[in-house]
Enzyme design. Structure first.
Site, mmCIF file in Angstrom:
data_model
loop_
_atom_site.group_PDB
_atom_site.id
_atom_site.type_symbol
_atom_site.label_atom_id
_atom_site.label_comp_id
_atom_site.label_asym_id
_atom_site.label_seq_id
_atom_site.Cartn_x
_atom_site.Cartn_y
_atom_site.Cartn_z
ATOM 1 C CE LYS A 45 -6.567 -7.665 -1.259
ATOM 2 N NZ LYS A 45 -7.358 -7.310 -0.087
ATOM 3 C CE LYS A 73 -13.901 -2.274 0.806
ATOM 4 N NZ LYS A 73 -12.863 -2.482 1.821
ATOM 5 C CE LYS A 79 -4.417 -1.697 1.439
ATOM 6 N NZ LYS A 79 -5.611 -1.562 2.213
HETATM 7 N N1 AQP Z 1 -10.054 -10.449 -2.847
HETATM 8 C C1 AQP Z 1 -10.451 -10.936 -1.677
HETATM 9 N N2 AQP Z 1 -10.744 -12.244 -1.544
HETATM 10 C C2 AQP Z 1 -11.170 -12.737 -0.344
HETATM 11 N N3 AQP Z 1 -11.327 -11.975 0.755
HETATM 12 C C3 AQP Z 1 -11.050 -10.667 0.661
HETATM 13 N N4 AQP Z 1 -11.104 -9.653 1.541
HETATM 14 C C4 AQP Z 1 -10.721 -8.494 0.930
HETATM 15 N N5 AQP Z 1 -10.410 -8.742 -0.342
HETATM 16 C C5 AQP Z 1 -10.599 -10.072 -0.557
HETATM 17 C C6 AQP Z 1 -11.530 -9.799 2.922
HETATM 18 O O1 AQP Z 1 -12.550 -8.861 3.183
HETATM 19 C C7 AQP Z 1 -12.466 -8.447 4.543
HETATM 20 C C8 AQP Z 1 -12.503 -6.954 4.651
HETATM 21 O O2 AQP Z 1 -11.448 -6.350 3.943
HETATM 22 P P1 AQP Z 1 -11.266 -4.759 3.980
HETATM 23 O O3 AQP Z 1 -12.064 -4.097 2.957
HETATM 24 O O4 AQP Z 1 -11.488 -4.268 5.341
HETATM 25 O O5 AQP Z 1 -9.779 -4.582 3.655
HETATM 26 P P2 AQP Z 1 -8.952 -5.091 2.465
HETATM 27 O O6 AQP Z 1 -8.538 -6.493 2.699
HETATM 28 O O7 AQP Z 1 -7.852 -4.127 2.379
HETATM 29 O O8 AQP Z 1 -9.957 -5.016 1.218
HETATM 30 P P3 AQP Z 1 -9.652 -4.430 -0.189
HETATM 31 O O9 AQP Z 1 -10.815 -4.558 -1.052
HETATM 32 O O10 AQP Z 1 -8.392 -5.022 -0.705
HETATM 33 O O11 AQP Z 1 -9.483 -2.894 0.106
HETATM 34 P P4 AQP Z 1 -8.314 -1.984 -0.347
HETATM 35 O O12 AQP Z 1 -8.324 -1.965 -1.829
HETATM 36 O O13 AQP Z 1 -8.647 -0.674 0.285
HETATM 37 O O14 AQP Z 1 -7.060 -2.605 0.206
HETATM 38 C C9 AQP Z 1 -11.182 -9.062 5.119
HETATM 39 O O15 AQP Z 1 -11.540 -10.223 5.849
HETATM 40 C C10 AQP Z 1 -10.420 -9.440 3.896
HETATM 41 O O16 AQP Z 1 -9.567 -10.540 4.124
#
Ligand code: AQP
Length: 359
Positions: free
Chosen positions: A220, A223, A116
């Site tokens: 992955k 968002k 990040k």
């Molecule tokens: N691609 C994924 N596959 C399975 N599980 C996922 N999670 C996130 N992406 C995937 C799970 O969703 C929960 C909440 O995640 P979060 O939004 O709080 O944070 P994150 O993991 O940082 O999600 P993003 O979408 O990847 O956000 P950004 O882009 O901001 O970093 C967690 O249980 C996570 O494991």
């Protein structure tokens, strides 16, 4: 207390639309746990300011939207505690204490921070660096024993376990003296006989622990990916879902009939995993049905399934978000219940550390 109370804690950041990865990897897997043990589900808004501060109003609407997604997916406020993190002071207070427990070296190894922060490391916020300490505080403010998350959170959960272990060791005598410990359920030479914090169990299972981008099977689904075509948002309508699946990157070969045939084919593996998770099947079962088929046949079947599963959820989210006052009422009630668990834990922690309590 003679044993830790089995308790689930998990959360999602209100940083944008929830996507299929958040749903399949996390939220949908929380639903059955509600009937097995005490469950606490948080909208982790303090985490949502680590990259940048959202525009005024954005956090409020995203927090309500994530809450609506939880409920539309089947999280029942009568069975689970649902609240937003910033409303319960214990998270920030315990996070500070954990800033003083965790070591710089531990945090420097966190791959999510490296990804990040990227090349702009010097300019990343301290909050982004210390994010895993806040996550440990989220979990341990409730002495939660189980944490269902996607695979990307594995390293952060290991850090939570390390923090709990160090706290239990550093304050072992004080924990015993105050009579606030719990007998260690799995005695080991690394831990004292009595623990204050449980060594939390990660729950990372099933065919959808890491849903990948629809545009690149090695990244992955996220968002923050600039391409909206890379993810299926829970707010997407049927046409967008079908279009995104149609345009999903694939290879030219037919689907294999056995799981080992997916090796080295990340995009095929991802789509089969998504189908399996949506249908409640294993990947093997999906390949039994679709082995030998071309993507031209598999993709429409996947699109139909995704629309059938997600459309009712999206509709329910829309209905719930049309009544923000009701969502706020649920969050307020949840925050009170959450604070009732966390406040006495923080009071113990203050005593264990030895702050002067003038109250
Ligand atoms: N691609 C994924 N596959 C399975 N599980 C996922 N999670 C996130 N992406 C995937 C799970 O969703 C929960 C909440 O995640 P979060 O939004 O709080 O944070 P994150 O993991 O940082 O999600 P993003 O979408 O990847 O956000 P950004 O882009 O901001 O970093 C967690 O249980 C996570 O494991």
């Amino acid at each position: 207390m003679t044993a830790f109370q089995p308790r689930v804690f998990s959360g999602v950041q209100p940083t944008g639309n929830l996507h299929l990865g958040n749903y399949l990897g996390a939220v949908s897997r929380w639903v059955p746990l509600q009937d097995q043990m005490e469950t606490i589900f948080c909208v982790v808004d303090l985490h949502a300011i680590t990259a940048s501060f959202p525009e005024q109003g954005e956090l409020q609407s995203a927090t309500r939207e994530v809450t609506a997604a939880y409920m539309a997916a089947g999280i029942d406020p009568k069975k689970s505690i649902i609240f937003n993190q910033s409303q319960v002071r214990a998270h920030a207070e315990l996070a500070w204490i954990f800033n003083c427990v965790a070591r710089m070296g531990w945090l420097s190894r966190m791959t999510q921070f490296k990804e990040k922060a990227g090349k702009n490391r010097e300019n990343a916020s301290v909050g982004l660096f210390a994010y895993p300490n806040l996550m440990a505080a989220d979990i341990l403010a409730y002495r939660a024993t189980h944490v269902p998350v996607g695979d990307d959170q594995k390293q952060h959960l290991e850090l939570t376990r390390d923090i709990a272990q160090k706290f239990n060791n550093d304050f072992a005598d004080r924990i015993k003296e105050l009579g606030v410990g719990v007998p260690n359920p799995t005695p080991s030479p690394e831990l004292p006989e009595e623990l204050y914090f449980p060594i939390t169990e990660p729950m990372i299972t099933g065919p959808a622990t890491r849903i990948m981008s629809l545009r690149d099977g090695t990244k992955k689904m996220s968002k923050s990916d600039p391409s909206d075509l890379s993810r299926i948002n829970l707010t997407d309508d049927a046409d967008s879902i079908a279009k995104k699946i149609r345009k999903a990157k694939t290879d030219p070969d037919a689907l294999p009939s056995e799981i080992k045939g997916l090796e080295g084919r990340p995009e095929a593996d991802n789509l089969v995993g998504i189908y399996a998770a949506l249908a409640g099947h294993t990947k093997e079962e999906v390949l039994k049905d679709f082995g030998g088929e071309q993507f031209s046949a598999f993709k429409p079947a996947l699109a139909d399934l995704a629309v059938a599963k997600l459309a009712p959820l999206t509709k329910e989210m829309r209905r719930l978000t049309s009544d923000p006052a009701e969502i706020d009422r649920i969050l307020k009630d949840g925050a009170e219940k959450a604070a009732a668990i966390a406040d006495p834990i923080l009071a113990d922690v203050r005593k264990i550390i030895g702050f002067l309590d003038v109250a």
